[in-house]
Design a protein around this motif. Sequence first.
Motif, PDB file in Angstrom:
ATOM      1  N   ALA A  10       0.830  -1.209   0.000  1.00  0.00           N
ATOM      2  CA  ALA A  10       0.000   0.000   0.000  1.00  0.00           C
ATOM      3  C   ALA A  10       0.862   1.255   0.000  1.00  0.00           C
ATOM      4  O   ALA A  10       0.594   2.199  -0.758  1.00  0.00           O
ATOM      5  N   LEU A  11       1.890   1.276   0.821  1.00  0.00           N
ATOM      6  CA  LEU A  11       2.767   2.450   0.874  1.00  0.00           C
ATOM      7  C   LEU A  11       3.485   2.660  -0.461  1.00  0.00           C
ATOM      8  O   LEU A  11       3.547   3.784  -0.967  1.00  0.00           O
ATOM      9  N   ALA A  13       2.503   1.528  -3.396  1.00  0.00           N
ATOM     10  CA  ALA A  13       1.507   1.852  -4.424  1.00  0.00           C
ATOM     11  C   ALA A  13       1.126   3.329  -4.372  1.00  0.00           C
ATOM     12  O   ALA A  13       1.056   3.993  -5.410  1.00  0.00           O
ATOM     13  N   VAL A  14       0.915   3.864  -3.188  1.00  0.00           N
ATOM     14  CA  VAL A  14       0.570   5.285  -3.073  1.00  0.00           C
ATOM     15  C   VAL A  14       1.711   6.140  -3.600  1.00  0.00           C
ATOM     16  O   VAL A  14       1.496   7.084  -4.374  1.00  0.00           O
ATOM     17  N   PHE A  15       2.926   5.825  -3.192  1.00  0.00           N
ATOM     18  CA  PHE A  15       4.073   6.614  -3.655  1.00  0.00           C
ATOM     19  C   PHE A  15       4.206   6.564  -5.168  1.00  0.00           C
ATOM     20  O   PHE A  15       4.362   7.594  -5.829  1.00  0.00           O
ATOM     21  N   LEU A  17       1.999   5.656  -7.487  1.00  0.00           N
ATOM     22  CA  LEU A  17       0.880   6.267  -8.216  1.00  0.00           C
ATOM     23  C   LEU A  17       1.074   7.781  -8.301  1.00  0.00           C
ATOM     24  O   LEU A  17       0.832   8.392  -9.346  1.00  0.00           O
ATOM     25  N   TYR A  18       1.510   8.366  -7.212  1.00  0.00           N
ATOM     26  CA  TYR A  18       1.749   9.811  -7.193  1.00  0.00           C
ATOM     27  C   TYR A  18       2.914  10.188  -8.107  1.00  0.00           C
ATOM     28  O   TYR A  18       2.777  11.034  -8.990  1.00  0.00           O
ATOM     29  N   ALA A  57       2.588  -0.093  -9.368  1.00  0.00           N
ATOM     30  CA  ALA A  57       1.695   0.140  -8.228  1.00  0.00           C
ATOM     31  C   ALA A  57       0.427  -0.697  -8.356  1.00  0.00           C
ATOM     32  O   ALA A  57      -0.012  -1.332  -7.391  1.00  0.00           O
TER      33      ALA A  57
END
Length: 121
Positions: A10-11, A13-15, A17-18, A57
């Motif tokens: 999750a961490l 993927a968020v990074f 994706l951004y 991600a």
Amino acid sequence: MTIAYWIFAALLAVFYLYAGGKKTVQSRERLQPMMGWVDTVPMPLVRVIGVLEILGAVGLVLPPLTGIAPVLAVAAAVGLVLIQVGGITVHLTRGEARLIGLNIALLASAGVTVWLATAWL
């Protein structure tokens, strides 16, 4: 092991994706203050890197979540490891050794995620 995987995935993927989203849609001028290396890399390559980060991600999350081809989570994590190896290489060739801290942290996190993702194999 599953909970640890989801935390790391999750961490990451968020990074990604951004970061990947920024690389795919923003101009060189908008990226320059945050990513100084874009001045030496052709913009089509920057866009490809962004798309690969987004795919990585998505690959960390969707396959294990749906149960469809969960081995793709391992492939996605390995891909993110390779992206960071490339990032470290770019920084070192530009003489920016002081800037590789984030790359090393992301490389280590993706490496741990590779290991954790083997739970689905």
